[in-house]
Write an enzyme that holds these catalytic residues in place. Structure first.
Site, PDB file in Angstrom:
ATOM      1  CB  SER A 179     -94.704 -30.198 -55.068  1.00 13.81           C
ATOM      2  OG  SER A 179     -94.250 -29.014 -55.689  1.00 13.81           O
TER       3      SER A 179
ATOM      4  CE  LYS B 127     -94.032 -25.948 -53.614  1.00 15.29           C
ATOM      5  NZ  LYS B 127     -93.895 -26.323 -55.042  1.00 15.29           N
TER       6      LYS B 127
ATOM      7  CB  SER C 262     -95.131 -28.190 -58.583  1.00 14.92           C
ATOM      8  OG  SER C 262     -94.607 -29.476 -58.403  1.00 14.92           O
TER       9      SER C 262
END
Lengths: 95, 494
Positions: free
Chosen positions: B156, B81, B180
């Site tokens: 997210s 990420k 997330s």
């Protein structure tokens, strides 16, 4: 605590954040609604309850105060938007 | 045999170890897959093909020389990420303000993965600064759900989940502040693990809400998640909140045995808005575990209904302080101003997207003089009550089972204009972060029409990862939901 006195211009100033007029209008209305929802927090009985800042039962975590290698000067400046003579260039702060 | 890019991490590591394939072949297969599907998916913000192939060659050379000790991931391609620092690579956090930022060092997690031999394919898309539940808040482009391109992948860590589901990488590493990792894993039909707060170092993870943030893996199987946790977990002197407790051999905890394991079903998670198909799938998943010998009982987590309000005060408050560092002085974009304050205001106004502005304003407000006690302090007290609920429940049960999200993935744009509705969808995942416990989402079925993945969430005691992973793995051993692949092929390569 219904947030009826929510002054978005003042909060934006505290947050050092420029908002367009459209953003002020939109965020202002949405945050009124969100803060209205937060009234739920008045319901539970919190008398005598300690506030929880952290999920861990650890505090005062120290490490040895020893000299160790750190980020090289050049690396620390690598992402600077403006630099000169190995330093960050910042706007004038004192007259 | 499965195509190379479709293998689990554990299978791939075994085949590499046996010399049945090279890391170059495997890495090439992932890069080819990225080339095929990425245009319709948008999971990556940047792909480092040259760097990945060079690392793969280095891994193959090391294996030739027998340098394999302590390197369980030697030659395994992963993706990160875009919120974890990877030396000499971009670190945008999905934000314009860090558009040109290049990491000067590795996050501890990245350092550990590198030491274990992992190859990094690229940087994965996310909601800006991890604020969001759909990845629509990325400043660069949305990511699409591999099961339905009209739908969001969750957030997210939407890029993490979409990339693993689509076979672009064998596993990915995300961050979970209020769900997330688990929520996008649920929406994309993969496994997402949020370890106990402090189990994994946050050094080099760009901070959103420091008392809630935790790094976690997104994988195809629980076995893979256990393997990755074993690598990334552990004490780090550079993170004062990292736990000194020894790291367990999580993979060895996966015995398949759940006889006598006590599973709690919290009645408060039968929330309004719970999709009937999600409810049925989760109930059936619990039945599977009961069939394997687990004991199921109803429990109560009475303060559940306050989790959304408490979280959306505490997280924005911490975010407003953490994001103060993005002021155009030491890094990131700069917009000039007549004086320093005008410079900060212009820089942040131009660099942050709307959701980040919304949360910075909200966080600043609840911390401001006159409102601190009513909002922030009260939310912290409610947080204590939520943690006490769980600690009490864990005296009676070993794990708690709930839906990961009350619904399946929604359409792009469907909820983006109504932040409160978006926040309310996080009801099942937030408490885990507030309480600091561990949690995992595993695929447990599909909705009928459209066919979209559903996730079962299991929650465990602080540092209860072994039991949590054992239960989740036993479930996967008895079911095959995690082997279903999205129908990307049939839509063609675009």
């Amino acid at each position: 605590m219904a947030g009826t006195d929510f002054d978005i211009q003042y909060i934006a100033h505290l947050a050092r954040l420029d908002l367009t007029e459209e953003e002020q209008r939109q965020l202002g209305a949405q945050l009124q609604q969100v803060l209205g929802y937060m009234d739920k927090l008045k319901e539970p009985e919190v008398g005598g309850v300690e506030p929880m800042a952290h999920a861990l039962p650890r505090s005062n975590v120290f490490r040895e105060d020893a000299v160790r290698p750190s980020l090289p000067h050049e690396e620390a400046l690598r992402n600077a938007p403006a630099r000169a003579n190995g330093l960050f260039v910042v706007p004038k702060i004192v007259e | 045999m499965a195509a190379l890019h479709e293998m689990t991490l554990t299978e791939a590591a075994d085949r590499l170890a046996r010399g049945e394939m090279s890391s170059r072949e495997l890495t090439r297969a992932c890069l080819d897959r990225i080339e095929t599907v990425e245009r319709s998916l948008g999971a990556f913000l940047s792909v480092d093909a040259d760097g990945a192939l060079a690392a793969a060659d280095a891994a193959d050379a090391a294996r030739q020389k027998g340098e394999v000790a302590g390197r369980p991931l030697l030659g395994v391609p992963l993706a990160l990420k875009d919120v974890l620092a990877e030396r000499d690579r971009p670190l945008t956090c999905g934000s314009r303000i860090l558009e040109n930022f290049v990491s000067p060092y590795d996050a501890t997690v990245v350092e550990r993965l590198r030491r274990a031999g992992a190859v990094f394919l690229g940087r994965l898309n996310m909601d800006e600064f991890a604020m969001g539940s759909s990845t629509e808040n990325s400043a660069f482009h949305p990511t699409r759900n591999p099961w339905d391109p009209d739908r969001i992948p969750g957030g997210s860590s939407g890029g993490c989940a979409a990339a693993v589901a689509a076979g672009e990488c064998l596993a990915s590493i995300g961050s979970d502040t209020g769900g997330s990792v688990r929520q996008p894993a649920s929406f994309c039909g993969v496994v997402g693990l949020k370890p106990t707060y402090g189990r994994v170092s946050r050094y080099g993870l760009v901070a959103f809400a420091s008392s809630l943030d935790q790094v976690g893996p997104v994988t195809r199987t629980v076995e893979d998640a256990a393997q990755l946790l074993e690598v990334i977990a552990g004490h780090d002197p550079r993170d004062s909140t990292s736990l000194p407790d020894p790291v367990s051999a999580y993979s060895r905890a996966l015995t398949g045995e759940v006889r006598g394991l006590r599973i709690g079903l919290p009645r408060e998670y039968q929330v309004s808005g719970l999709d009937p198909e999600v409810k049925v799938a989760v109930a059936q998943a619990v039945d599977v575990l009961a069939g394997l010998g687990a004991e199921v009982k109803e429990i109560s987590l009475p303060h559940t209904e306050y989790a959304v309000a408490a979280y959306y005060i505490i997280a924005p408050a911490e975010a407003s302080a953490n994001l103060a560092r993005f002021d155009g002085i030491r890094y990131g974009v700069r917009r000039e101003g007549a004086d320093p304050i005008a410079l900060y205001r212009a820089t942040r106004g131009a660099g942050f997207g709307l959701e980040v502005k919304r949360r910075v304003i909200l966080g600043t407000y609840v911390l401001s003089s006159g409102y601190y006690d009513a909002y922030y302090l009260r939310a912290q007290k409610v947080r204590s009550l939520i943690r006490q609920d769980f600690l009490r429940a864990f005296e009676e049960v070993d794990v708690v089972a709930t839906p990961t999200v009350p619904t399946t993935a929604f359409r792009l744009g469907e909820k983006s204009s109504d932040p409160l509705q978006m926040y309310l969808l996080d009801i099942c995942t937030l408490s885990c972060n507030l309480a600091g416990i561990c949690g995992i989402s595993v695929p447990c079925g599909f909705s009928k029409d459209p066919r979209l993945p559903i996730g079962l969430q299991l929650l465990g005691r602080p540092l209860g990862e072994e039991t949590l992973l054992r239960a989740a793995h036993a479930y996967q051993s008895a079911t095959d939901w995690h082997r279903r692949r999205p129908p990307l092929e049939s839509r063609g390569a675009g």
